[in-house]
Design a protein around this motif. Structure first.
Motif, PDB file in Angstrom:
ATOM      1  N   LYS A  83      35.375   4.562  41.883  1.00 55.12           N
ATOM      2  CA  LYS A  83      36.563   3.922  41.638  1.00 55.12           C
ATOM      3  C   LYS A  83      36.604   3.815  40.040  1.00 55.12           C
ATOM      4  CE  LYS A  83      37.663   1.319  45.795  1.00 55.12           C
ATOM      5  NZ  LYS A  83      38.049   0.131  46.563  1.00 55.12           N
ATOM      6  N   SER A  84      35.661   3.364  39.471  1.00 57.63           N
ATOM      7  CA  SER A  84      35.482   3.191  38.267  1.00 57.63           C
ATOM      8  C   SER A  84      35.626   4.166  37.461  1.00 57.63           C
ATOM      9  CB  SER A  84      34.236   2.534  37.729  1.00 57.63           C
ATOM     10  OG  SER A  84      33.984   1.124  38.312  1.00 57.63           O
ATOM     11  N   ILE A  85      35.009   5.669  37.702  1.00 58.39           N
ATOM     12  CA  ILE A  85      35.140   6.849  37.163  1.00 58.39           C
ATOM     13  C   ILE A  85      36.463   7.308  37.258  1.00 58.39           C
ATOM     14  CG2 ILE A  85      34.531   9.363  37.337  1.00 58.39           C
ATOM     15  CD1 ILE A  85      31.622   8.294  38.294  1.00 58.39           C
ATOM     16  N   HIS A  86      37.154   7.031  38.314  1.00 55.86           N
ATOM     17  CA  HIS A  86      38.544   7.623  38.860  1.00 55.86           C
ATOM     18  C   HIS A  86      39.606   6.811  37.840  1.00 55.86           C
ATOM     19  CE1 HIS A  86      42.119   8.725  40.907  1.00 55.86           C
ATOM     20  NE2 HIS A  86      42.541   7.547  40.986  1.00 55.86           N
ATOM     21  N   ALA A  87      39.337   5.633  37.540  1.00 55.66           N
ATOM     22  CA  ALA A  87      39.952   4.602  36.617  1.00 55.66           C
ATOM     23  C   ALA A  87      40.209   5.261  35.382  1.00 55.66           C
ATOM     24  CB  ALA A  87      39.900   3.238  37.024  1.00 55.66           C
ATOM     25  N   GLY A  88      38.684   5.213  34.850  1.00 55.22           N
ATOM     26  CA  GLY A  88      38.365   5.752  33.602  1.00 55.22           C
ATOM     27  C   GLY A  88      38.983   7.023  33.061  1.00 55.22           C
ATOM     28  N   LEU A  89      38.769   8.138  33.797  1.00 54.22           N
ATOM     29  CA  LEU A  89      39.500   8.961  33.448  1.00 54.22           C
ATOM     30  C   LEU A  89      40.966   9.230  33.336  1.00 54.22           C
ATOM     31  CD1 LEU A  89      37.551  11.700  36.050  1.00 54.22           C
ATOM     32  CD2 LEU A  89      37.282  11.540  33.603  1.00 54.22           C
ATOM     33  N   ASN A  90      41.781   8.331  34.278  1.00 55.30           N
ATOM     34  CA  ASN A  90      43.118   8.216  34.206  1.00 55.30           C
ATOM     35  C   ASN A  90      43.294   7.163  32.962  1.00 55.30           C
ATOM     36  OD1 ASN A  90      44.509   9.210  36.549  1.00 55.30           O
ATOM     37  ND2 ASN A  90      43.123   8.124  37.576  1.00 55.30           N
ATOM     38  N   ALA A  91      42.352   6.449  32.563  1.00 53.90           N
ATOM     39  CA  ALA A  91      42.760   5.604  31.408  1.00 53.90           C
ATOM     40  C   ALA A  91      42.719   6.602  30.170  1.00 53.90           C
ATOM     41  CB  ALA A  91      41.617   4.462  31.173  1.00 53.90           C
ATOM     42  N   VAL A  92      41.776   7.388  30.137  1.00 52.28           N
ATOM     43  CA  VAL A  92      41.751   8.409  28.957  1.00 52.28           C
ATOM     44  C   VAL A  92      42.971   9.222  28.687  1.00 52.28           C
ATOM     45  CG1 VAL A  92      40.354  10.251  28.079  1.00 52.28           C
ATOM     46  CG2 VAL A  92      39.144   8.435  29.048  1.00 52.28           C
ATOM     47  N   ALA A  93      43.437   9.746  30.115  1.00 52.53           N
ATOM     48  CA  ALA A  93      44.577  10.707  30.141  1.00 52.53           C
ATOM     49  C   ALA A  93      45.628   9.809  29.729  1.00 52.53           C
ATOM     50  CB  ALA A  93      44.774  11.156  31.536  1.00 52.53           C
ATOM     51  N   ALA A  94      45.950   8.259  29.860  1.00 59.90           N
ATOM     52  CA  ALA A  94      46.830   7.610  29.444  1.00 59.90           C
ATOM     53  C   ALA A  94      47.060   7.676  28.136  1.00 59.90           C
ATOM     54  CB  ALA A  94      46.952   6.277  30.254  1.00 59.90           C
ATOM     55  N   ILE A  95      45.663   7.265  27.483  1.00 57.95           N
ATOM     56  CA  ILE A  95      45.763   6.801  26.178  1.00 57.95           C
ATOM     57  C   ILE A  95      46.027   8.303  25.327  1.00 57.95           C
ATOM     58  CG2 ILE A  95      44.090   6.616  24.366  1.00 57.95           C
ATOM     59  CD1 ILE A  95      42.510   4.830  25.940  1.00 57.95           C
ATOM     60  N   LEU A  96      45.607   9.403  25.736  1.00 57.57           N
ATOM     61  CA  LEU A  96      46.119  10.729  25.116  1.00 57.57           C
ATOM     62  C   LEU A  96      47.418  10.916  25.179  1.00 57.57           C
ATOM     63  CD1 LEU A  96      42.988  13.040  26.266  1.00 57.57           C
ATOM     64  CD2 LEU A  96      43.248  11.834  23.963  1.00 57.57           C
ATOM     65  N   ALA A  97      48.074  10.617  26.444  1.00 55.96           N
ATOM     66  CA  ALA A  97      49.647  10.830  26.517  1.00 55.96           C
ATOM     67  C   ALA A  97      50.156   9.911  25.632  1.00 55.96           C
ATOM     68  CB  ALA A  97      49.829  10.535  27.928  1.00 55.96           C
ATOM     69  N   ILE A  98      50.059   8.789  25.535  1.00 55.21           N
ATOM     70  CA  ILE A  98      50.629   7.966  24.277  1.00 55.21           C
ATOM     71  C   ILE A  98      50.330   8.486  22.971  1.00 55.21           C
ATOM     72  CG2 ILE A  98      50.370   5.686  23.460  1.00 55.21           C
ATOM     73  CD1 ILE A  98      49.467   4.420  26.324  1.00 55.21           C
ATOM     74  N   ILE A  99      49.439   8.979  22.531  1.00 52.98           N
ATOM     75  CA  ILE A  99      49.390   9.369  21.310  1.00 52.98           C
ATOM     76  C   ILE A  99      49.988  10.409  21.071  1.00 52.98           C
ATOM     77  CG2 ILE A  99      47.623  10.677  19.638  1.00 52.98           C
ATOM     78  CD1 ILE A  99      45.245   8.960  20.869  1.00 52.98           C
ATOM     79  N   ALA A 100      50.049  11.214  22.236  1.00 55.39           N
ATOM     80  CA  ALA A 100      51.056  12.558  22.098  1.00 55.39           C
ATOM     81  C   ALA A 100      52.399  12.102  21.914  1.00 55.39           C
ATOM     82  CB  ALA A 100      50.997  13.420  23.317  1.00 55.39           C
ATOM     83  N   LEU A 143      40.391  -1.919  42.135  1.00 51.90           N
ATOM     84  CA  LEU A 143      39.346  -1.902  41.616  1.00 51.90           C
ATOM     85  C   LEU A 143      38.834  -3.278  41.533  1.00 51.90           C
ATOM     86  CD1 LEU A 143      37.052   0.023  40.139  1.00 51.90           C
ATOM     87  CD2 LEU A 143      38.435  -0.747  37.950  1.00 51.90           C
ATOM     88  N   LEU A 144      39.518  -4.316  41.115  1.00 56.38           N
ATOM     89  CA  LEU A 144      39.268  -5.786  41.297  1.00 56.38           C
ATOM     90  C   LEU A 144      39.320  -6.256  42.611  1.00 56.38           C
ATOM     91  CD1 LEU A 144      41.261  -7.161  38.222  1.00 56.38           C
ATOM     92  CD2 LEU A 144      38.962  -6.268  38.284  1.00 56.38           C
ATOM     93  N   PRO A 145      38.318  -7.011  42.825  1.00 53.47           N
ATOM     94  CA  PRO A 145      38.010  -7.609  44.135  1.00 53.47           C
ATOM     95  C   PRO A 145      39.099  -8.726  44.988  1.00 53.47           C
ATOM     96  CG  PRO A 145      36.489  -8.520  42.928  1.00 53.47           C
ATOM     97  CD  PRO A 145      37.226  -7.877  41.911  1.00 53.47           C
ATOM     98  N   PHE A 146      40.071  -8.966  44.203  1.00 51.86           N
ATOM     99  CA  PHE A 146      40.756 -10.169  44.486  1.00 51.86           C
ATOM    100  C   PHE A 146      41.919  -9.816  45.189  1.00 51.86           C
ATOM    101  CE2 PHE A 146      39.483 -10.720  39.800  1.00 51.86           C
ATOM    102  CZ  PHE A 146      38.459 -11.589  39.972  1.00 51.86           C
ATOM    103  N   ALA A 147      42.519  -8.595  45.533  1.00 50.79           N
ATOM    104  CA  ALA A 147      43.647  -8.568  46.220  1.00 50.79           C
ATOM    105  C   ALA A 147      43.330  -8.366  47.754  1.00 50.79           C
ATOM    106  CB  ALA A 147      43.963  -7.053  45.974  1.00 50.79           C
ATOM    107  N   PRO A 148      44.155  -8.854  48.591  1.00 44.35           N
ATOM    108  CA  PRO A 148      43.901  -9.022  50.077  1.00 44.35           C
ATOM    109  C   PRO A 148      43.843  -7.844  50.682  1.00 44.35           C
ATOM    110  CG  PRO A 148      45.876  -9.910  49.421  1.00 44.35           C
ATOM    111  CD  PRO A 148      45.359  -9.650  48.323  1.00 44.35           C
ATOM    112  N   LEU A 149      42.910  -7.591  51.735  1.00 46.25           N
ATOM    113  CA  LEU A 149      43.221  -6.210  52.380  1.00 46.25           C
ATOM    114  C   LEU A 149      44.584  -5.808  52.873  1.00 46.25           C
ATOM    115  CD1 LEU A 149      39.765  -6.686  54.411  1.00 46.25           C
ATOM    116  CD2 LEU A 149      40.118  -5.578  52.421  1.00 46.25           C
ATOM    117  N   SER A 150      45.178  -6.747  53.277  1.00 46.81           N
ATOM    118  CA  SER A 150      46.484  -6.240  53.738  1.00 46.81           C
ATOM    119  C   SER A 150      47.510  -5.807  52.898  1.00 46.81           C
ATOM    120  CB  SER A 150      47.409  -7.529  54.351  1.00 46.81           C
ATOM    121  OG  SER A 150      47.719  -8.729  53.355  1.00 46.81           O
TER     122      SER A 150
END
Length: 286
Positions: A83-100, A143-150
């Protein structure tokens, strides 16, 4: 863990990586050879960062982030790590998109070119906004453990669908952007004259389209999902006592939707009811 159709998956994965990498290389060749290079001075050199960063981040890196759960070599890794790798790759993509986006707006403002008048700009800005919302919501809920399962069970199919929808929208944005740039850049020499730059950029568009198709195919094959991961879930009776703790089978959530939280909750509730009935029966015979 064995994967059904492993050879087919491997062939498609290698093809996707190759086509995606070629898309990035073609974009660099386009701006360096045909569009005079890169810079950050408010001129067309600054605008050239726009296609480079979008193809690199919003197309290629986002595509890899989408299929990262499907890589069988990562199935022994913890779900939290993936999950951390998935989120990290998407975060990098988002940063590059904002700079673009900054590069494009800065160029337009420096050259007194109106902003946000074309279909390409409307679709592109919408894709960036929804992509960032998707990233933030996914981080908070999955990613964070606070959201309920439902809540996770409710949002998981929406998260998966919206992620694929955004990726498809990004592919469409890239194709319209290439066409729009060629029309403006080659209007004096004639885009319809089959100039080398036009043919080269059109080929880039085909590479992006093929890359998107390969990613969609890989991520929608059910036989290539990440396997379920059984763990232990401890339920305590009301009052917080550790007496009568029931073991249950649980499955972590991920973007593949291996098992829904509603199924997990039903399974756990059934086990808890069985324990309560058995306990009541034992007390009645005492």
């Amino acid at each position: 863990m064995a994967m059904d159709g492993y050879r087919g998956f491997l062939a498609l994965l290698v093809s996707a990586l190759l086509v995606g990498f070629l898309s990035v290389i073609f974009t660099l060749i386009w701006v360096l050879h045909y569009r005079e290079g890169l810079g950050w001075d408010g001129t067309g050199l600054e605008f050239n960062w726009h296609p480079v960063l979008l193809v690199t981040g919003f197309v290629f890196i986002q595509g890899i982030a989408i299929i990262v759960y499907r890589l069988p070599w990562t199935w022994k890794c913890s779900k939290l790590l993936m999950k951390s790798i998935h989120a990290g790759l998407n975060a990098v993509a988002a940063i590059l998109a904002i700079i673009a986006l900054v590069a494009a707006f800065d160029f337009h403002n420096a050259m007194n070119i109106p902003n946000m008048y074309s279909l390409h700009s409307w679709i592109g800005l919408a894709a960036v906004v929804f992509y960032i919302l998707q990233l933030v919501l996914g981080f908070l809920v999955f990613l964070l453990p606070f959201a309920p399962l439902s809540l996770r069970a409710f949002l998981l199919p929406i998260h998966v669908y919206s992620g694929l929808l955004i990726f498809g929208t990004v592919i469409a944005t890239a194709l319209t952007g290439i066409t729009e740039k060629l029309i403006f850049a080659l209007k004096s020499t004639g885009y319809s004259s089959f100039l080398p730059e036009g043919i080269f950029a059109n080929t880039l568009g085909l590479l992006i389209l093929v890359f998107g198709a390969l990613i969609f195919w890989i991520v929608t094959r059910p036989q290539w999902k990440r396997p379920k991961e059984p763990t232990s879930v401890l339920l305590q009776p009301n009052g917080g006592s550790t007496e009568g703790v029931v073991g249950a089978r649980a499955v972590n959530l991920d973007n593949n939707g291996d098992k829904s939280d509603s199924e997990l909750n039903n399974e756990v509730a059934a086990r808890k009811r069985n324990f309560t009935l058995e306990d009541a029966g034992q007390r009645s015979t005492m």
